[in-house]
Design an enzyme around this catalytic site. Structure first.
Site, PDB file in Angstrom:
ATOM      1  N   ILE A  76      25.350 -12.066   3.558  1.00 56.63           N
ATOM      2  CA  ILE A  76      24.280 -11.159   3.000  1.00 56.63           C
ATOM      3  C   ILE A  76      25.322 -10.261   2.295  1.00 56.63           C
ATOM      4  O   ILE A  76      26.141  -9.513   2.777  1.00 56.63           O
ATOM      5  CB  ILE A  76      23.441 -10.587   3.995  1.00 56.63           C
ATOM      6  CG1 ILE A  76      22.343  -9.615   3.049  1.00 56.63           C
ATOM      7  CG2 ILE A  76      24.006  -9.846   5.171  1.00 56.63           C
ATOM      8  CD1 ILE A  76      21.198  -9.096   4.043  1.00 56.63           C
ATOM      9  N   GLU A  97      18.833  -6.609  12.900  1.00 62.17           N
ATOM     10  CA  GLU A  97      20.108  -6.435  13.051  1.00 62.17           C
ATOM     11  C   GLU A  97      20.893  -5.691  13.848  1.00 62.17           C
ATOM     12  O   GLU A  97      22.044  -5.660  14.591  1.00 62.17           O
ATOM     13  CB  GLU A  97      20.620  -6.444  11.478  1.00 62.17           C
ATOM     14  CG  GLU A  97      22.199  -6.180  11.172  1.00 62.17           C
ATOM     15  CD  GLU A  97      22.526  -5.943   9.898  1.00 62.17           C
ATOM     16  OE1 GLU A  97      21.929  -6.061   8.731  1.00 62.17           O
ATOM     17  OE2 GLU A  97      23.982  -5.788   9.406  1.00 62.17           O
ATOM     18  N   LEU A 145      43.485   1.461  31.809  1.00 64.13           N
ATOM     19  CA  LEU A 145      43.687   0.912  33.152  1.00 64.13           C
ATOM     20  C   LEU A 145      44.581  -0.051  33.309  1.00 64.13           C
ATOM     21  O   LEU A 145      45.350  -0.568  34.190  1.00 64.13           O
ATOM     22  CB  LEU A 145      42.247   0.556  33.877  1.00 64.13           C
ATOM     23  CG  LEU A 145      41.318   1.885  34.177  1.00 64.13           C
ATOM     24  CD1 LEU A 145      40.076   1.512  34.492  1.00 64.13           C
ATOM     25  CD2 LEU A 145      41.925   2.958  35.063  1.00 64.13           C
ATOM     26  N   HIS A 146      44.820  -0.770  31.973  1.00 64.95           N
ATOM     27  CA  HIS A 146      45.729  -2.050  32.271  1.00 64.95           C
ATOM     28  C   HIS A 146      47.341  -1.593  32.063  1.00 64.95           C
ATOM     29  O   HIS A 146      48.144  -2.155  31.912  1.00 64.95           O
ATOM     30  CB  HIS A 146      45.509  -2.941  30.877  1.00 64.95           C
ATOM     31  CG  HIS A 146      44.407  -3.862  31.125  1.00 64.95           C
ATOM     32  ND1 HIS A 146      43.070  -3.697  31.303  1.00 64.95           N
ATOM     33  CD2 HIS A 146      44.461  -5.063  31.322  1.00 64.95           C
ATOM     34  CE1 HIS A 146      42.345  -4.794  31.309  1.00 64.95           C
ATOM     35  NE2 HIS A 146      43.397  -5.785  31.611  1.00 64.95           N
TER      36      HIS A 146
HETATM   37  C1  LIG Z   1      34.099  -5.999   9.433  1.00 63.69           C
HETATM   38  C2  LIG Z   1      32.867  -5.553   8.332  1.00 63.69           C
HETATM   39  C3  LIG Z   1      31.893  -6.334   8.176  1.00 63.69           C
HETATM   40  C4  LIG Z   1      30.804  -6.099   7.334  1.00 63.69           C
HETATM   41  N1  LIG Z   1      30.143  -6.946   6.717  1.00 63.69           N
HETATM   42  C5  LIG Z   1      28.841  -6.689   6.035  1.00 63.69           C
HETATM   43  C6  LIG Z   1      28.261  -7.647   5.574  1.00 63.69           C
HETATM   44  O1  LIG Z   1      28.243  -8.959   5.826  1.00 63.69           O
HETATM   45  N2  LIG Z   1      27.310  -7.416   4.282  1.00 63.69           N
HETATM   46  C7  LIG Z   1      27.243  -6.230   3.800  1.00 63.69           C
HETATM   47  O2  LIG Z   1      26.373  -5.903   2.880  1.00 63.69           O
HETATM   48  N3  LIG Z   1      28.107  -5.346   4.273  1.00 63.69           N
HETATM   49  C8  LIG Z   1      28.947  -5.385   5.330  1.00 63.69           C
HETATM   50  N4  LIG Z   1      29.939  -4.647   5.961  1.00 63.69           N
HETATM   51  C9  LIG Z   1      29.715  -2.983   5.338  1.00 63.69           C
HETATM   52  C10 LIG Z   1      29.127  -2.132   6.398  1.00 63.69           C
HETATM   53  O3  LIG Z   1      27.723  -2.417   6.562  1.00 63.69           O
HETATM   54  C11 LIG Z   1      29.289  -0.666   5.644  1.00 63.69           C
HETATM   55  O4  LIG Z   1      30.571  -0.398   5.928  1.00 63.69           O
HETATM   56  C12 LIG Z   1      28.693   0.520   6.237  1.00 63.69           C
HETATM   57  O5  LIG Z   1      27.092   0.202   6.019  1.00 63.69           O
HETATM   58  C13 LIG Z   1      29.165   1.793   5.932  1.00 63.69           C
HETATM   59  O6  LIG Z   1      29.209   1.787   4.486  1.00 63.69           O
HETATM   60  P1  LIG Z   1      30.693   2.567   4.058  1.00 63.69           P
HETATM   61  O7  LIG Z   1      31.682   1.631   4.391  1.00 63.69           O
HETATM   62  O8  LIG Z   1      30.214   2.424   2.351  1.00 63.69           O
HETATM   63  O9  LIG Z   1      30.787   3.924   4.393  1.00 63.69           O
HETATM   64  P2  LIG Z   1      30.246   5.167   3.871  1.00 63.69           P
HETATM   65  O10 LIG Z   1      28.748   4.910   3.364  1.00 63.69           O
HETATM   66  O11 LIG Z   1      31.117   5.822   2.603  1.00 63.69           O
HETATM   67  O12 LIG Z   1      30.334   6.199   4.854  1.00 63.69           O
HETATM   68  C14 LIG Z   1      31.710   6.882   5.343  1.00 63.69           C
HETATM   69  C15 LIG Z   1      31.226   7.630   6.460  1.00 63.69           C
HETATM   70  O13 LIG Z   1      30.318   8.418   6.141  1.00 63.69           O
HETATM   71  C16 LIG Z   1      29.155   8.536   6.934  1.00 63.69           C
HETATM   72  N5  LIG Z   1      28.333   8.975   6.260  1.00 63.69           N
HETATM   73  C17 LIG Z   1      27.618   8.355   5.050  1.00 63.69           C
HETATM   74  N6  LIG Z   1      26.425   9.068   4.671  1.00 63.69           N
HETATM   75  C18 LIG Z   1      26.098  10.009   5.511  1.00 63.69           C
HETATM   76  C19 LIG Z   1      25.201  10.647   5.852  1.00 63.69           C
HETATM   77  N7  LIG Z   1      24.057  10.867   5.080  1.00 63.69           N
HETATM   78  N8  LIG Z   1      25.019  11.672   7.142  1.00 63.69           N
HETATM   79  C20 LIG Z   1      26.029  11.587   7.971  1.00 63.69           C
HETATM   80  N9  LIG Z   1      27.366  10.811   7.797  1.00 63.69           N
HETATM   81  C21 LIG Z   1      27.116  10.069   6.627  1.00 63.69           C
HETATM   82  C22 LIG Z   1      29.171   7.161   7.476  1.00 63.69           C
HETATM   83  O14 LIG Z   1      28.273   7.057   8.908  1.00 63.69           O
HETATM   84  C23 LIG Z   1      30.578   6.819   7.648  1.00 63.69           C
HETATM   85  O15 LIG Z   1      31.028   7.364   8.756  1.00 63.69           O
HETATM   86  C24 LIG Z   1      30.806  -4.857   6.609  1.00 63.69           C
HETATM   87  C25 LIG Z   1      31.747  -3.876   7.276  1.00 63.69           C
HETATM   88  C26 LIG Z   1      32.803  -4.106   8.050  1.00 63.69           C
HETATM   89  C27 LIG Z   1      33.885  -3.147   8.401  1.00 63.69           C
END
Ligand SMILES: Cc1cc2nc3c(=O)[nH]c(=O)nc-3n(C[C@H](O)[C@H](O)[C@H](O)COP(=O)(O)OP(=O)(O)OC[C@H]3O[C@@H](n4cnc5c(N)ncnc54)[C@H](O)[C@@H]3O)c2cc1C
Length: 379
Positions: free
Chosen positions: A123, A244, A339-340
């Protein structure tokens, strides 16, 4: 306390899944981690066992199983390692879009292959400039005759390299106000001209799970690949994301249980000052605290699973479970590694991998901050 969620027939299924994984996954898992990929043959084996989309209706080749069987699959796969999360993503996060919003023709065309393992699902919502703020996505799909022309870029896509069918969130009406009304979902097949995959991303953990960037450049997608109605994509995602979140809570809960199990074993063997670590009072207190948090997590997660099985609305509770359990599992990881001692920092000890792998859980599947904004809206 006996776990009330599982009846006798569920335990039989659990034993079967576990022994399948002991034979077909556990011996190879280190190799898959090194190769940064779960092989396609493994997916085909899963299909043969009936472990892919067991919930799908019999007419498409599924067994019409209830969610408890998916819970068991998620739990047993997570016990082997979080690198296998791509299977839960396929079963519980993506296939349900097709099952719930797809047309009969779409289901007949794609579901049998998702069930057999021939078609692996991904997705693609997140973009380089839009993660938490899904309404800000820039990928567009404009109608042109009997196709859509798709343009844009996605990132962090799990199963990105191995997938055959990608559910892409895009804007069919970028000018719509509010913006979410312009979002649609469409299925894009591997080898569609204009669809390319970027690099396999180099992650700090979950190494056997492939994560990739995807590019769409004048990619012509048949109009019949649109899922449901144009402009309803955001609504479909908001309806589907609680499942999810629940699945992420389930797998993180299992990770916490496994980390404590490993640590109990280790602290029972390792001696300091003439006694096993486990017999030192401070360590007993730490272990007792971890055990308490894990039991609390288990109790709540099982309650949310029950609510979901009963068809109750669990939107808020799935967000509560997601943020609390993933943070609890990270606290457990920190303490268990501590702890390890020095051995915990060495790759030979499974706790090192758990520690790396669990770190992403408060970030993906909707970050924990976003979970809290969802909960806050209900206050
Ligand atoms: C290993 C991995 C697998 C993934 N797999 C998928 C996948 O299969 N498909 C897919 O579509 N996506 C996938 N993702 C993406 C994932 O869903 C996003 O990384 C996540 O939704 C956060 O978006 P961002 O990384 O753009 O962070 P940002 O949106 O830029 O946020 C950065 C930080 O700011 C905080 N933040 C943002 N807005 C607010 C707010 N309004 N109030 C407070 N805090 C806020 C966030 O919580 C975060 O801590 C994956 C990510 C990883 C790392």
């Amino acid at each position: 306390m006996k776990r009330r969620l599982l009846e006798e027939e569920h335990r039989i299924f659990q034993t079967a899944v576990r022994s399948f994984l002991d034979k077909e996954a556990v011996p190879y898992f280190d190799q898959w981690e090194e190769e940064r990929m779960v092989p396609r043959e493994f997916w085909i084996k899963l299909g043969k066992q009936g472990y892919l989309c067991p919930q799908a209706a019999e007419q498409y080749g599924g067994i019409g199983a209830d969610f408890i069987y998916n819970v068991i699959i998620n739990e047993e796969f997570a016990r082997v390692g979080l690198g296998l999360m791509g299977v839960g993503l396929h079963n519980d996060i993506i296939a349900p879009y097709l099952e719930t919003y797809g047309s009969t023709e779409q289901k007949e065309h794609w579901l049998p292959k998702c069930i057999s393992g021939e078609s692996i699902l991904a997705i693609a919502m997140t973009e380089p400039g839009a993660g938490s703020d899904l309404q800000a996505i820039k990928t567009t799909a404009f109608r042109d005759g009997d196709s859509y022309i798709l343009n844009g870029q996605k990132t962090f896509i799990s199963n990105g390299i191995c997938s055959d069918l990608v559910l892409v969130a895009c804007k069919t009406d970028p000018k719509a106000q509010p913006a979410y009304k312009g979002i649609s979902l469409m299925l894009v097949e591997r080898d569609t001209p204009g669809f390319t995959r970027g690099r396999k991303m180099d992650k700090m953990g979950m190494h056997s799970q492939d994560t990739a960037e995807l590019f769409f450049e004048d990619c012509r997608v048949p109009a019949e690949n649109l899922i449901g109605e144009e402009g309803k994509g955001f609504y479909y995602m908001m309806n589907s994301l609680p499942r999810e979140r629940l699945v992420t809570a389930i797998t993180s809960q299992v990770a916490a249980e496994e980390m404590l199990r490993e640590t109990l074993e280790y602290t029972g063997i390792r001696k300091a000052f003439g006694r096993p670590l486990k017999d030192q009072q401070h360590i007993q207190f730490t272990l007792a605290e971890l055990k308490s948090e894990i039991v609390l997590g288990r109790t709540f997660v099982d309650r949310v699973i029950e609510a979901y099985l009963a068809g109750e609305d669990m939107g808020t509770e799935s967000s509560i479970a997601k943020w609390w359990v993933t943070e609890m599992a990270n606290r457990v990881a920190y303490q268990c590694l501590q702890l390890h001692g020095g051995y915990g920092y060495m790759e030979e000890y499974p706790i090192a991998r758990w520690y790396r792998d669990i770190r992403v859980t408060p970030i993906y599947a909707g970050s924990n901050e976003i979970m809290k904004t969802i909960i806050a809206r209900t206050l």
